[in-house]
Design an enzyme around this catalytic site. Structure first.
Site, PDB file in Angstrom:
ATOM      1  N   HIS A 470      -9.970  19.863  19.519  1.00  0.00           N
ATOM      2  CA  HIS A 470     -11.216  19.961  18.243  1.00  0.00           C
ATOM      3  C   HIS A 470     -10.994  21.973  18.109  1.00  0.00           C
ATOM      4  O   HIS A 470     -11.750  22.238  17.199  1.00  0.00           O
ATOM      5  CB  HIS A 470     -13.291  20.128  18.482  1.00  0.00           C
ATOM      6  CG  HIS A 470     -12.310  18.146  18.674  1.00  0.00           C
ATOM      7  ND1 HIS A 470     -13.151  17.817  20.282  1.00  0.00           N
ATOM      8  CD2 HIS A 470     -11.914  17.680  17.960  1.00  0.00           C
ATOM      9  CE1 HIS A 470     -13.563  16.229  19.646  1.00  0.00           C
ATOM     10  NE2 HIS A 470     -12.417  16.309  18.336  1.00  0.00           N
ATOM     11  N   GLU A 706      10.227   4.977   0.345  1.00  0.00           N
ATOM     12  CA  GLU A 706       9.718   5.667   1.675  1.00  0.00           C
ATOM     13  C   GLU A 706      10.460   5.044   2.569  1.00  0.00           C
ATOM     14  O   GLU A 706      10.101   5.688   3.497  1.00  0.00           O
ATOM     15  CB  GLU A 706       8.037   4.513   2.006  1.00  0.00           C
ATOM     16  CG  GLU A 706       7.063   5.165   0.859  1.00  0.00           C
ATOM     17  CD  GLU A 706       5.914   4.375   1.040  1.00  0.00           C
ATOM     18  OE1 GLU A 706       4.928   4.947   1.647  1.00  0.00           O
ATOM     19  OE2 GLU A 706       5.171   3.477   0.369  1.00  0.00           O
ATOM     20  N   ASP A 730       6.651   8.597   5.182  1.00  0.00           N
ATOM     21  CA  ASP A 730       7.577   7.391   5.650  1.00  0.00           C
ATOM     22  C   ASP A 730       8.825   7.923   5.963  1.00  0.00           C
ATOM     23  O   ASP A 730       9.310   7.272   6.590  1.00  0.00           O
ATOM     24  CB  ASP A 730       6.496   6.464   4.704  1.00  0.00           C
ATOM     25  CG  ASP A 730       5.338   6.131   5.863  1.00  0.00           C
ATOM     26  OD1 ASP A 730       4.743   6.124   7.170  1.00  0.00           O
ATOM     27  OD2 ASP A 730       4.494   5.210   5.248  1.00  0.00           O
ATOM     28  N   CYS A 777       5.316  11.991  -3.627  1.00  0.00           N
ATOM     29  CA  CYS A 777       4.215  12.404  -3.362  1.00  0.00           C
ATOM     30  C   CYS A 777       3.822  12.428  -2.033  1.00  0.00           C
ATOM     31  O   CYS A 777       2.486  12.825  -1.376  1.00  0.00           O
ATOM     32  CB  CYS A 777       3.058  11.460  -3.971  1.00  0.00           C
ATOM     33  SG  CYS A 777       3.524   9.765  -2.921  1.00  0.00           S
TER      34      CYS A 777
END
Length: 845
Positions: A470, A706, A730, A777
């Site tokens: 965090h 992908e 991917d 992309c």
């Protein structure tokens, strides 16, 4: 007068030597975090029921189970240490969850010799898991026979009834078990989704449990939910007992199926997007002043060291009246809540606000409070009992086989120390840091990080933590360079020392020379000037020095992001993630609702800018609660992307009609995700042509590349497709067989690996042979370091995150196409991603 209870006798489940719990070589048991009791070094391999009751838990590895007696006592029996790693090998359970058993009845058999050869220890723990049900435990000593007396428990005046939820009358109780739900969260129920579920569960009076296989957890406890160590794709269900059980199970099951406020797949995407680029490997021969760590937040800073030391808080064990001590705990929690609420901006939807909200839920955690209250009932002071409770929970999380959950232990310690300071009367104040500071500490708590004044703190380095903590998330949200897991020598750097912190490379230079300081400042000045120059030229087209045009477009989710992208200089949208319309709801959006959303994006772009809409990309690892799909052992290789659309053609047809209704308002393209074969593309394109005939509209139809199969068949698929867009994230994980979200492999899953680059080159070659354009992309498109290489590979379009638009356009303008092609030929002959990165870094300098 309160009723008294006769002692409750517990029998020995095994024959063997009785060992005190504090001598067990496992701190979770030795420190009595799980509960109090004894251990047995067994000489027999058949586990007998130590009392009559119900089997309420049987671990999936069959090494542990829990019994609940009619008087409410819950007894956990844990065979061996680290036997969970055996995954059930050597164990043969004889009972099931829900079975009623009598004392002395066989529960489990195990091979003593086989386990002794593989497990760290065969010590078997017998502990009372709900210590609030008892006031004292007497244990026997020496050697014990199976079934002989082992412990005598003195029950509390009112042991909780197992079948009645707190606050509910027995007559009003009903028991309900919900249907199975598949967890969509990429990291399972970690802190934030666990906090959402716990907060929702607390609205109901019933006792509510979240069950996963043979394990279960109190659904009102954030710590208990995290302790289940759940993973994406696992099947869970809810059970409830109480006056509103049915309502609770229905509502909470729906919440779990929707990701508990965390959209399916969002966490994975966010973690990849937020995580810095893989840190450059620094050799052992690096400058002696350079301390190596892990990049937690990118950027460069030059400043003066401020060492933050954790204040030791001394507490006394002996308490006063238990009721008074309990009141002190409750008052301290109330004050701590007020402190955290003061740090939250109610109008901000930020990582800081989400993390601090999770801290508020931890303060209300019933299991944490119960553990502390149980300590005061044993005569401990409020401060001592509270410290034991939160330290125990943190230790339990740190022992889990899940890096993300281990790092959540820092959140437990953070809120724990805040309350402890209030109980001990230790004054804490906001961090008062001088301007131009670089903080160094063993750990920075999330609440300390949230208080950082960005105008004064230039960066920080910690010897603990990691890129998914965090603290790291907050640092990135604040734009502060940060390095975690840095060498401990950093803690010895004197206050006020001038240092250089390189968050991008994960380095802290603790002894820079005057020339090195000057070089760092010059680099900072160049970066600032470059950012200003990039922003000023963002509206102009991206054209290389030798006149080659590269279209720079944006990845967006909705019309607002599309409008922002245009303002930042985007020439269109290369990827509209249509699944945002389908998430966080109980049913699929109507065709009209979808069409309105797509039309809004088209209007934001105008007719002159390209709009590529990807059809629904869910399934497998990204399920929707209203789209039932079979549970899969390997969801990344299952029903995903276009496979879901072809499996549910009516869903795909409705979406295609909705997309085509937006065609009159923009320059529209349709893109199918996860294409792996030409047959899949032809089938999907046939449905699209039917929708075009129905609507009277037309659009270009393309494929996302992908998976390696699609790259290898690019020449064949290009005969059918109008364009390609490479999803590098991917494509990387499928080419390298590495889960990009895996804590140990994520850094190696690098899109600049030569094997991945060769897949991209094949894709471009196959597409250009048929006159088709190719975009990228995935995350690599937003990496300015990679831009020259992508140009050299022949990519025509770069679809990037909105903040990266100006920088990527500028990177295109700085190079020539011919130089980029030579670079691509050189890089494709390399063997490692590290070599590629080193070459690109040298070029950038």
């Amino acid at each position: 007068m309160s009723a008294t209870h006769p002692p409750f006798e517990i029998g020995a489940p095994l024959a063997g030597l009785i060992v005190p719990l504090d001598r067990v070589p496992d701190p979770v048991f030795a420190q009595k975090i799980v509960g109090d009791g004894v251990s047995i070094d067994p000489t027999s391999g058949e586990l007998l029921a130590p009392m009559a009751g119900e089997v309420v838990q049987l671990h999936g590895a069959h090494h542990a189970l829990t019994l609940r007696a009619d008087n409410g006592v819950e007894l956990l029996i844990h065979v061996g240490i680290d036997t969970v790693m055996l995954r059930g090998e050597g164990f043969a359970p004889l009972v099931h969850v829900g079975d009623r058993v009598e004392r002395g009845q066989p529960l489990l058999r195990f091979d003593v010799d086989a386990l002794a050869a593989r497990a760290r220890s065969l010590l078997t723990q017998i502990v009372v898991a709900n210590m609030d049900a008892v006031t004292a435990i007497e244990t026997c000593r020496g050697v014990v026979a199976a079934g002989a007396p082992l412990m005598r428990l003195t029950l509390a005046a009112a042991a909780p009834a197992a079948s009645v939820a707190a606050g509910a009358s027995p007559g009003a109780a009903e028991s309900v078990q919900g249907d199975a739900v598949v967890l969509p969260n990429a990291q399972g129920l970690h802190a934030r989704p666990a906090a959402v579920l716990a907060a929702a569960a607390k609205r109901y009076k019933s006792e509510i449990r979240l069950v996963r296989g043979g394990d279960e957890a109190n659904a009102k406890s954030v710590v208990a939910l995290m302790g289940l160590a759940t993973r994406q794709g696992q099947s869970v269900h809810l059970t409830a007992t109480g006056p509103d059980a049915a309502e609770a199970v229905a509502a909470l099951a729906r919440l779990v199926g929707q990701g508990c406020g965390e959209a399916a797949g969002t966490a994975a995407a966010a973690s990849v997007a937020a995580a810095p680029a893989p840190a450059t490997t620094v050799s052992a021969a690096a400058d002696a002043g350079q301390l190596v760590g892990v990049s937690a937040s990118p950027g460069l800073a030059v400043g003066s060291v401020v060492q933050l030391r954790e204040l030791a808080i001394e507490v006394h064990e002996q308490g006063e009246n238990p009721a008074r001590e309990r009141g002190r705990i409750e008052a301290a929690i109330h004050e701590a809540r007020a402190q955290i609420e003061a740090l939250i901006d109610p109008h901000a939807q930020s990582a800081r606000a989400e993390i601090l909200a999770a801290h508020l839920e931890l303060l209300d955690d019933p299991d944490l409070l119960d553990q502390a209250i149980a300590g005061t009932s044993r005569g401990q002071s409020a401060a001592w009992a509270w410290r034991e409770a939160y330290s125990g929970f943190a230790l339990r999380l740190e022992g889990l086989d899940n890096a993300l959950l281990r790092e959540r232990a820092s959140d437990i310690r953070d809120i724990g120390r805040r309350v402890l300071a209030l109980l001990a009367g230790v004054q804490t104040s906001r961090l008062d840091i001088p301007a131009g500071s670089i903080l160094i500490a063993e750990e920075l708590s999330p609440s300390e990080t949230a208080q950082i004044d960005r105008s004064k703190v230039l960066g920080f380095a910690t010897t603990g933590g990691g890129a998914t903590s965090h603290v790291a998330i907050l640092a990135r949200s604040l734009g502060i360079p940060a390095v975690c897991a840095v060498a401990e020598a950093a803690l010895a750097i004197p206050e006020g020392t001038r240092v250089v912190l390189d968050g991008t490379r994960g380095l802290l230079h603790g002894n820079p020379s005057a020339d090195e300081l000057a070089a760092a400042r010059a680099r900072l000045a160049r970066q600032a000037a470059r950012r200003a120059e990039e922003a000023s030229g963002a509206a102009a087209p991206a054209v290389t020095r030798d006149g080659h045009r590269i279209e720079v477009v944006a990845n967006v989710r909705n019309a607002a992001e599309a409008a922002e992208a245009v303002q930042q200089g985007a020439e269109g949208v290369g990827l509209l993630r249509s699944e945002f319309l389908f998430e966080d709801r109980d049913s699929a959006p109507s065709e009209a609702e979808q069409a309105a959303a797509y039309e809004a994006v088209a209007h934001a772009l105008g007719r002159q800018r390209t709009l590529v809409i990807r059809t629904l990309d869910v399934g497998g690892d990204k399920p929707l609660s209203y789209l039932p799909l079979p549970r899969e052992d390997n969801p990344f290789l299952g029903l995903r992307g276009i496979r879901v659309g072809l499996d549910r053609p009516e869903l795909l047809r409705a979406q295609l009609r909705a997309i085509l209704r937006a065609a009159p308002h923009g320059h529209l393209h349709i893109m199918f995700p996860m294409i792996a074969s030409v047959d899949e593309f032809i089938a999907a394109k046939a449905i699209a042509l039917e929708a075009m005939a129905e609507t009277g509209q037309h659009a270009k139809v393309g494929a996302m590349i992908e998976v390696p199969a699609a790259a290898l068949l690019a020449d064949v698929i290009a005969r059918e497709a109008d364009f390609f867009s490479i999803g590098s994230n991917d494509l990387t994980q499928y080419t390298l067989a590495m889960d990009r979200g895996h804590p140990k492999l994520a850094r190696q899953a690098d899109a600049l690996h030569p094997a991945v680059l060769k897949m991209m080159a094949l894709t471009v070659e196959g597409a250009h042979r048929h006159g088709r354009w190719v975009g990228v992309c995935g995350g690599i498109a937003s990496d300015t370091l990679a831009v020259p290489l992508l140009i050299g590979l022949g990519v025509d379009e770069l679809s990037v995150s909105v903040p990266a638009i100006a920088a990527v356009k500028a990177a295109v303008k700085r190079v020539s196409r011919s130089d980029c092609e030579a670079l691509a030929r050189e890089v494709l002959a390399m063997g490692t991603a590290q070599a590629v990165r080193a070459r690109l870094s040298a070029l950038a300098e």
